[in-house]
Design a protein around this motif. Sequence first.
Motif, short mmCIF file in Angstrom:
data_model
loop_
_atom_site.label_atom_id
_atom_site.label_comp_id
_atom_site.label_asym_id
_atom_site.label_seq_id
_atom_site.Cartn_x
_atom_site.Cartn_y
_atom_site.Cartn_z
N ASP A 1 0.85 -1.19 0.00
CA ASP A 1 0.00 0.00 0.00
C ASP A 1 0.89 1.25 0.00
O ASP A 1 1.83 1.35 0.79
N ASP A 2 0.60 2.21 -0.89
CA ASP A 2 1.45 3.41 -1.03
C ASP A 2 1.56 4.21 0.26
O ASP A 2 2.65 4.67 0.62
N ASP A 3 0.45 4.40 0.97
CA ASP A 3 0.49 5.17 2.22
C ASP A 3 1.33 4.45 3.27
O ASP A 3 2.13 5.07 3.97
N GLU A 4 1.11 3.14 3.38
CA GLU A 4 1.87 2.35 4.35
C GLU A 4 3.36 2.40 4.00
O GLU A 4 4.22 2.47 4.87
#
Length: 158
Positions: free
Chosen positions: A104-107
């Motif tokens: 996941d990009d945010d993670e």
Amino acid sequence: MYQKQESYTIEEATKKLEHYCAYQERCHQEVRQKLKSMNMIPEASDIIIVHLLEHNFLNEERFAKTYTRGKFRIKKWGKRRIALELKRKDISKFNVNQALTEIDDDEYIDVFNDLAEKKAISLKETDKYKKKKKLIDYLLYRGWESQLVYEKANQLIK
């Protein structure tokens, strides 16, 4: 003295490799290596690999995704290092790219920021240029993208 090499029938080797693959996700390269270490002839190895594929013990896409999640979550590796290691294991470019979408990009950014901040704090270097270089080297070695690394290093160490 002379040690007799243990030999396996195809059935025995197949059972052994089913357990090997069931215990942990494996890639084709690891399975081939294992068969080689068991002194299996290439024809027998091919039969066993086909069996493992047909019965879903061996699945390159699943391996790539599991490997990616593990290295990212546990070892905190960046996408570049993960992709490089998968390529070393002869995983197809398609499967490498599929696996990287698991992150996941945010993670990804959160993990990167935490890692960079913790490392910056732990560095005992007094010279700010040396400290910055150590931080950059550490993050690049772990496979984080260079633009992220340099931006963060400049932000943390002034």
